[in-house]
Design an enzyme around this catalytic site. Structure first.
Site, PDB file in Angstrom:
ATOM      1  N   HIS A  84       0.952   4.433   2.291  1.00 35.17           N
ATOM      2  CA  HIS A  84       2.125   3.552   2.330  1.00 35.17           C
ATOM      3  C   HIS A  84       2.623   3.221   0.929  1.00 35.17           C
ATOM      4  O   HIS A  84       1.982   3.541  -0.083  1.00 35.17           O
ATOM      5  CB  HIS A  84       1.820   2.272   3.114  1.00 35.17           C
ATOM      6  N   CYS A 100      -6.478   1.567   2.228  1.00 30.43           N
ATOM      7  CA  CYS A 100      -5.284   2.404   2.365  1.00 30.43           C
ATOM      8  C   CYS A 100      -5.012   3.181   1.077  1.00 30.43           C
ATOM      9  O   CYS A 100      -5.601   2.940   0.031  1.00 30.43           O
ATOM     10  CB  CYS A 100      -4.080   1.550   2.714  1.00 30.43           C
TER      11      CYS A 100
END
Length: 262
Positions: A84, A100
């Site tokens: 992301h 992440c």
């Protein structure tokens, strides 16, 4: 295929056997936070809220940025781990996340439309090259150089960039070949788009896609490739894109471009 190498904090994007681009990324604060293994893209979300702190999607404060490529890790179905954007580009290249993979917003804006659901994602910590990692996981890498000859109006041409062959298709360097035919070629790095004016034609094509427009009319083509920052266009589509005669002789591996427009 996408490969994330935690050893170097880099992400590689492959398409049709070619390493298209690499990016610097941020991964987990500790070695075990960003899981390693073979995964897939489970979902794609624009403007995903940051639920933990109730920050709306698209808000500049959102640490997820505005693009989310969810990973199917250990049954999480793309809800927990993802590639992301971010709200702090100074963190890119570092080990700072809760698991992440963070990218610069501008760069995930480029990557997001290229990636499809179920795209393979390999996360590793390796001293191998991206190509070696891809091949280790069964991904066919690379294009072969096409050893044929290119003629323009009967005259042999020497190209700065080699012609290539993949999946029994020949690819030509777009800019060089178009300029041989007298075209003016412009490139937009922001949109990854080529605009060429050749004779009475204006051609617009976004690299890696299967469409182009000629004088505003959309035509379907075999997807172009990007090899070492050079746009490669399929030979089979050259005539309809340029309007010029293109003759392929498989007997002696020669390509003839005729400067007289159809």
């Amino acid at each position: 295929m996408i490969i994330v190498n935690k050893k170097t904090n880099q992400l590689a994007f492959f398409k049709d056997g070619v390493l298209v681009k690499t990016f610097s990324v941020a991964t987990g604060k500790t070695k075990d936070l960003t899981p390693e293994g073979s995964f897939t893209i489970a979902n794609k979300i624009k403007n995903r809220p940051y639920y933990k702190e109730k920050i709306p999607g698209g808000d500049p404060r959102n640490p997820l940025g505005d693009r989310w490529l969810g990973l199917d890790v250990n049954g999480t179905h793309g809800t927990t781990y993802a590639i992301h954007g971010n709200n702090n580009e100074k963190s890119i290249g570092k080990y700072v996340s809760a698991g992440c993979i963070r990218m610069k917003n501008e760069e995930i804006h480029w990557l997001y439309p290229q990636v499809k659901i179920d795209t393979a994602v390999i996360i590793t910590s390796s001293a191998l090259t991206f190509e070696a990692v891809a091949e280790k996981h069964g991904y066919l890498v690379g294009l072969d150089e096409f050893a044929g000859k290119l003629f323009l109006n009967g005259k042999l041409q020497t190209l700065e960039h080699s012609m290539l062959i993949a999946d029994s298709r020949i690819y030509l360097p777009l800019r060089e070949c178009f300029e041989l035919l007298g075209a003016r070629v412009e490139w937009s790095n922001r949109t990854q788009t080529v605009t060429a004016t050749i004779g009475n034609r204006t051609l617009i094509h976004q690299v890696l896609t299967k469409q182009a427009t000629v004088n505003g009319k959309t035509i379907d083509i075999t997807a172009s490739r990007l090899e070492h920052n050079t746009v490669m266009i399929p030979l089979r589509n050259m005539a309809e894109l340029t309007g010029y005669s293109v003759i392929w002789d498989g007997t002696d591996n020669t390509i003839a471009l005729n400067h007289s427009q159809k």
